[in-house]
Design a protein around this motif. Structure first.
Motif, PDB file in Angstrom:
ATOM      1  N   ARG A  90     -16.845  -4.980  -5.734  1.00  0.00           N
ATOM      2  CA  ARG A  90     -17.743  -3.833  -5.642  1.00  0.00           C
ATOM      3  C   ARG A  90     -17.029  -2.600  -5.090  1.00  0.00           C
ATOM      4  NH1 ARG A  90     -23.273  -5.968  -2.897  1.00  0.00           N
ATOM      5  NH2 ARG A  90     -23.597  -3.725  -2.853  1.00  0.00           N
ATOM      6  N   ASP A  91     -17.621  -1.452  -5.348  1.00  0.00           N
ATOM      7  CA  ASP A  91     -17.194  -0.160  -4.805  1.00  0.00           C
ATOM      8  C   ASP A  91     -15.742   0.190  -5.123  1.00  0.00           C
ATOM      9  OD1 ASP A  91     -19.750  -0.048  -3.609  1.00  0.00           O
ATOM     10  OD2 ASP A  91     -19.032  -1.196  -1.888  1.00  0.00           O
ATOM     11  N   PRO A  92     -15.364   0.190  -6.393  1.00  0.00           N
ATOM     12  CA  PRO A  92     -13.983   0.581  -6.744  1.00  0.00           C
ATOM     13  C   PRO A  92     -13.756   2.070  -6.539  1.00  0.00           C
ATOM     14  CG  PRO A  92     -15.319   0.375  -8.725  1.00  0.00           C
ATOM     15  CD  PRO A  92     -16.171  -0.117  -7.582  1.00  0.00           C
ATOM     16  N   GLU A  93     -12.539   2.434  -6.196  1.00  0.00           N
ATOM     17  CA  GLU A  93     -12.176   3.847  -6.052  1.00  0.00           C
ATOM     18  C   GLU A  93     -11.611   4.320  -7.400  1.00  0.00           C
ATOM     19  OE1 GLU A  93      -9.584   4.158  -2.663  1.00  0.00           O
ATOM     20  OE2 GLU A  93     -11.206   3.751  -1.258  1.00  0.00           O
ATOM     21  N   LEU A  94     -12.512   4.576  -8.328  1.00  0.00           N
ATOM     22  CA  LEU A  94     -12.126   4.814  -9.715  1.00  0.00           C
ATOM     23  C   LEU A  94     -11.298   6.075  -9.924  1.00  0.00           C
ATOM     24  CD1 LEU A  94     -15.425   3.762 -11.542  1.00  0.00           C
ATOM     25  CD2 LEU A  94     -13.311   2.459 -11.290  1.00  0.00           C
ATOM     26  N   ASP A  95     -11.403   7.022  -9.011  1.00  0.00           N
ATOM     27  CA  ASP A  95     -10.644   8.267  -9.178  1.00  0.00           C
ATOM     28  C   ASP A  95      -9.139   8.055  -9.013  1.00  0.00           C
ATOM     29  OD1 ASP A  95     -10.913   7.701  -6.483  1.00  0.00           O
ATOM     30  OD2 ASP A  95     -11.058   9.791  -5.868  1.00  0.00           O
ATOM     31  N   GLN A  96      -8.724   6.874  -8.553  1.00  0.00           N
ATOM     32  CA  GLN A  96      -7.304   6.568  -8.395  1.00  0.00           C
ATOM     33  C   GLN A  96      -6.651   6.089  -9.693  1.00  0.00           C
ATOM     34  OE1 GLN A  96      -6.505   3.736  -5.295  1.00  0.00           O
ATOM     35  NE2 GLN A  96      -7.784   4.741  -3.783  1.00  0.00           N
ATOM     36  N   PHE A  97      -7.457   5.873 -10.752  1.00  0.00           N
ATOM     37  CA  PHE A  97      -6.938   5.153 -11.911  1.00  0.00           C
ATOM     38  C   PHE A  97      -7.059   5.950 -13.207  1.00  0.00           C
ATOM     39  CE2 PHE A  97      -8.439   2.123  -8.751  1.00  0.00           C
ATOM     40  CZ  PHE A  97      -7.283   1.379  -8.554  1.00  0.00           C
ATOM     41  N   TYR A  98      -6.038   5.777 -14.056  1.00  0.00           N
ATOM     42  CA  TYR A  98      -6.046   6.374 -15.389  1.00  0.00           C
ATOM     43  C   TYR A  98      -7.116   5.711 -16.250  1.00  0.00           C
ATOM     44  CZ  TYR A  98      -4.469   7.292 -20.171  1.00  0.00           C
ATOM     45  OH  TYR A  98      -4.415   7.638 -21.490  1.00  0.00           O
ATOM     46  N   CYS A  99      -7.243   4.394 -16.123  1.00  0.00           N
ATOM     47  CA  CYS A  99      -8.336   3.683 -16.786  1.00  0.00           C
ATOM     48  C   CYS A  99      -8.672   2.442 -15.967  1.00  0.00           C
ATOM     49  CB  CYS A  99      -8.003   3.317 -18.234  1.00  0.00           C
ATOM     50  SG  CYS A  99      -6.609   2.203 -18.472  1.00  0.00           S
ATOM     51  N   ALA A 100      -9.897   1.966 -16.128  1.00  0.00           N
ATOM     52  CA  ALA A 100     -10.353   0.856 -15.298  1.00  0.00           C
ATOM     53  C   ALA A 100     -11.288  -0.047 -16.078  1.00  0.00           C
ATOM     54  CB  ALA A 100     -11.069   1.377 -14.058  1.00  0.00           C
ATOM     55  N   TYR A 101     -11.047  -1.356 -15.961  1.00  0.00           N
ATOM     56  CA  TYR A 101     -12.000  -2.369 -16.417  1.00  0.00           C
ATOM     57  C   TYR A 101     -12.551  -2.983 -15.132  1.00  0.00           C
ATOM     58  CZ  TYR A 101     -13.972  -5.738 -19.769  1.00  0.00           C
ATOM     59  OH  TYR A 101     -14.824  -6.477 -20.555  1.00  0.00           O
ATOM     60  N   SER A 102     -13.639  -2.428 -14.661  1.00  0.00           N
ATOM     61  CA  SER A 102     -14.239  -2.828 -13.392  1.00  0.00           C
ATOM     62  C   SER A 102     -15.637  -3.362 -13.669  1.00  0.00           C
ATOM     63  CB  SER A 102     -14.303  -1.632 -12.432  1.00  0.00           C
ATOM     64  OG  SER A 102     -14.948  -1.973 -11.226  1.00  0.00           O
ATOM     65  N   HIS A 130       0.818  -1.216   0.000  1.00  0.00           N
ATOM     66  CA  HIS A 130       0.000   0.000   0.000  1.00  0.00           C
ATOM     67  C   HIS A 130       0.846   1.259   0.000  1.00  0.00           C
ATOM     68  CE1 HIS A 130      -2.504   2.956   2.520  1.00  0.00           C
ATOM     69  NE2 HIS A 130      -2.956   3.023   1.298  1.00  0.00           N
ATOM     70  N   ASN A 131       1.797   1.334   0.910  1.00  0.00           N
ATOM     71  CA  ASN A 131       2.627   2.537   1.034  1.00  0.00           C
ATOM     72  C   ASN A 131       3.503   2.751  -0.189  1.00  0.00           C
ATOM     73  OD1 ASN A 131       1.592   3.147   3.565  1.00  0.00           O
ATOM     74  ND2 ASN A 131       3.183   2.007   4.653  1.00  0.00           N
ATOM     75  N   GLU A 132       4.079   1.675  -0.717  1.00  0.00           N
ATOM     76  CA  GLU A 132       5.000   1.806  -1.850  1.00  0.00           C
ATOM     77  C   GLU A 132       4.262   2.252  -3.115  1.00  0.00           C
ATOM     78  OE1 GLU A 132       8.156   1.708  -1.180  1.00  0.00           O
ATOM     79  OE2 GLU A 132       7.567   1.177   0.862  1.00  0.00           O
ATOM     80  N   ILE A 133       3.118   1.640  -3.391  1.00  0.00           N
ATOM     81  CA  ILE A 133       2.342   2.039  -4.567  1.00  0.00           C
ATOM     82  C   ILE A 133       1.809   3.450  -4.389  1.00  0.00           C
ATOM     83  CG2 ILE A 133       0.273   1.546  -5.939  1.00  0.00           C
ATOM     84  CD1 ILE A 133       0.730  -1.409  -5.404  1.00  0.00           C
ATOM     85  N   GLY A 134       1.430   3.776  -3.155  1.00  0.00           N
ATOM     86  CA  GLY A 134       0.903   5.110  -2.868  1.00  0.00           C
ATOM     87  C   GLY A 134       1.897   6.227  -3.115  1.00  0.00           C
ATOM     88  N   LYS A 135       3.184   5.915  -3.067  1.00  0.00           N
ATOM     89  CA  LYS A 135       4.224   6.936  -3.287  1.00  0.00           C
ATOM     90  C   LYS A 135       4.403   7.281  -4.763  1.00  0.00           C
ATOM     91  CE  LYS A 135       7.053   5.268   0.610  1.00  0.00           C
ATOM     92  NZ  LYS A 135       8.338   4.566   0.930  1.00  0.00           N
ATOM     93  N   THR A 136       3.955   6.414  -5.648  1.00  0.00           N
ATOM     94  CA  THR A 136       4.227   6.587  -7.082  1.00  0.00           C
ATOM     95  C   THR A 136       3.313   7.650  -7.690  1.00  0.00           C
ATOM     96  OG1 THR A 136       2.666   4.865  -7.748  1.00  0.00           O
ATOM     97  CG2 THR A 136       4.927   4.184  -7.274  1.00  0.00           C
ATOM     98  N   ARG A 137       3.774   8.218  -8.804  1.00  0.00           N
ATOM     99  CA  ARG A 137       2.986   9.213  -9.527  1.00  0.00           C
ATOM    100  C   ARG A 137       2.702   8.772 -10.960  1.00  0.00           C
ATOM    101  NH1 ARG A 137       2.036  10.036  -5.285  1.00  0.00           N
ATOM    102  NH2 ARG A 137       2.327  11.901  -3.972  1.00  0.00           N
ATOM    103  N   CYS A 138       3.033   7.561 -11.294  1.00  0.00           N
ATOM    104  CA  CYS A 138       2.789   7.058 -12.642  1.00  0.00           C
ATOM    105  C   CYS A 138       1.318   6.643 -12.780  1.00  0.00           C
ATOM    106  CB  CYS A 138       3.711   5.879 -12.951  1.00  0.00           C
ATOM    107  SG  CYS A 138       3.449   4.445 -11.901  1.00  0.00           S
ATOM    108  N   PRO A 139       0.833   6.482 -14.016  1.00  0.00           N
ATOM    109  CA  PRO A 139      -0.561   6.056 -14.210  1.00  0.00           C
ATOM    110  C   PRO A 139      -0.823   4.681 -13.593  1.00  0.00           C
ATOM    111  CG  PRO A 139       0.401   6.845 -16.263  1.00  0.00           C
ATOM    112  CD  PRO A 139       1.527   6.724 -15.290  1.00  0.00           C
ATOM    113  N   ARG A 140      -2.043   4.513 -13.107  1.00  0.00           N
ATOM    114  CA  ARG A 140      -2.483   3.225 -12.570  1.00  0.00           C
ATOM    115  C   ARG A 140      -3.664   2.722 -13.378  1.00  0.00           C
ATOM    116  NH1 ARG A 140      -2.836   5.333  -6.370  1.00  0.00           N
ATOM    117  NH2 ARG A 140      -0.661   5.982  -6.171  1.00  0.00           N
ATOM    118  N   ILE A 141      -3.668   1.421 -13.595  1.00  0.00           N
ATOM    119  CA  ILE A 141      -4.746   0.766 -14.340  1.00  0.00           C
ATOM    120  C   ILE A 141      -5.399  -0.259 -13.421  1.00  0.00           C
ATOM    121  CG2 ILE A 141      -5.308  -0.705 -16.310  1.00  0.00           C
ATOM    122  CD1 ILE A 141      -2.896   0.513 -17.754  1.00  0.00           C
TER     123      ILE A 141
END
Length: 343
Positions: free
Chosen positions: A126-138, A109-120
């Motif tokens: 249920r209940d994805p936090e879509l605002d965290q992602f550049y694109c999502a197949y949910s 969690h902490n390591e990924i949270g430090k990054t600024r690159c796009p996330r997919i």
């Protein structure tokens, strides 16, 4: 997933994979067959597209999944913290499969949270936090993340569906549906499996490698769990199996040894919900399963800091083992009517 959302995903995914990149693929803590299978399959696909890929996970996965093609290439944080941190820090893009919230990544969690690159995101919870992602197949009305990965790969062509990809995806779908006993929402799941079986190693061998490789201790733990630790609460159409740390230690517990235990009480006609409670070093874990219309997601989300799907969910508490068992029993009256009337 609506056509417009699907088209948006592919538009953005196409843009991401157009030029060679360093991808990091991550799955949830305490990974299961779907988490490992979806990551392995997507990793091989991205490599075929010319990308460099690192696969990371917080802790090791069950031994009955170690045979899966490519599984030896995982970076496990608990075994190689620095190597895992370096891989994540160097990523041009991070893909999260089979979990939709960073908190479910455990120590990652902490390591990924430090990054600024796009996330997919590629996930079916249920209940994805879509605002965290550049694109999502949910998509929640599918069997597994592996089913989604199968759709993505086939979108780009059958030539990408190798024997190892098909094998890993079958493991993911098979394990997340309890050998096709639940979470089959539409015929497409079986259509995809038919395609995968045509490309994979023999299906009977896959099933045997996953389900017929128990240690004696694991089998004895299963018998102990049902004979000595299963409590049937008829008033709530519920069965609880509660295993303390000393119970697990008695059978030399290894990761994955309680896999599937929670499903056995549901084989009783009168049981609508089954709950497995296990005591670990730093927390109490809950595994919820139900049949019919009763949603364990709602219960897990409201009372146990968890969630998942209507008929399968998880949760955790940081309290004593005894308090955890009492907490579960204390909330059952709230759901008594729904449990007893579930169809």
């Amino acid at each position: 997933m609506e056509v417009m959302q699907q088209n948006l995903f592919y538009d953005r995914f196409d843009a991401i994979i157009l030029e060679p990149k360093h991808f990091v693929l991550a799955c949830h803590v305490n990974p299961d067959g779907d988490a490992i299978g979806s990551v392995l399959a997507m990793s091989e696909f991205l490599r075929a597209k010319g990308h460099e890929v690192k696969m990371v996970v917080a802790n090791d996965f069950p031994g009955f999944l170690h045979w899966m093609p490519g599984a030896e290439d995982f970076l496990v944080f608990e075994q190689d913290a620095e190597g895992t941190k370096d891989a994540i820090a160097a990523a041009d893009c991070i893909m999260m499969l089979d979990f939709n919230n960073l908190s479910r990544g455990g120590i990652l969690h902490n390591e990924i949270g430090k990054t600024r690159c796009p996330r997919i995101l590629v996930d079916h919870h249920r209940d994805p936090e879509l605002d965290q992602f550049y694109c999502a197949y949910s998509e929640t009305c599918v069997s597994s993340a592996s089913e989604i990965v199968a759709e993505i790969i086939l979108h780009y062509g059958m030539e990408y569906l190798t024997e190892s990809i098909a094998t890993n995806l079958l493991v993911g779908i098979m394990t997340d549906t309890g050998s096709f006993s639940h979470s089959i929402y539409h015929p497409r799941t079986m259509e995809l499996c038919s395609i995968l079986v045509g490309k994979s190693m023999p299906y009977t061998m896959i099933h045997q490698l996953v389900y017929d490789t128990m240690s004696e201790n694991r089998l004895r733990l299963l018998g102990f769990s049902i004979d000595h630790r299963m409590e049937v609460l008829d008033a709530y159409s519920t069965a609880i199996i509660a295993l303390s740390k000393s119970d697990l230690d008695k059978f030399n517990y290894q990761a994955g040894d309680t896999e599937g235990v929670v499903n056995y009480p549901l084989s009783m006609q009168k049981i609508k919900m089954s709950v497995l409670i296990t005591e670990r070093q730093d927390q109490i874990r809950f595994s919820f399963r139900s049949k019919g219309s009763f949603s364990v997601h709602e219960l897990a989300n409201k009372h146990f800091k968890g969630g998942g799907h209507n008929n399968a969910a998880g949760g955790t508490l940081t309290c004593s083992f005894e308090e955890a068992v009492e907490k579960l029993k204390s909330v059952l009256p709230e759901y008594q009517k729904m449990l007893n009337e579930a169809e």
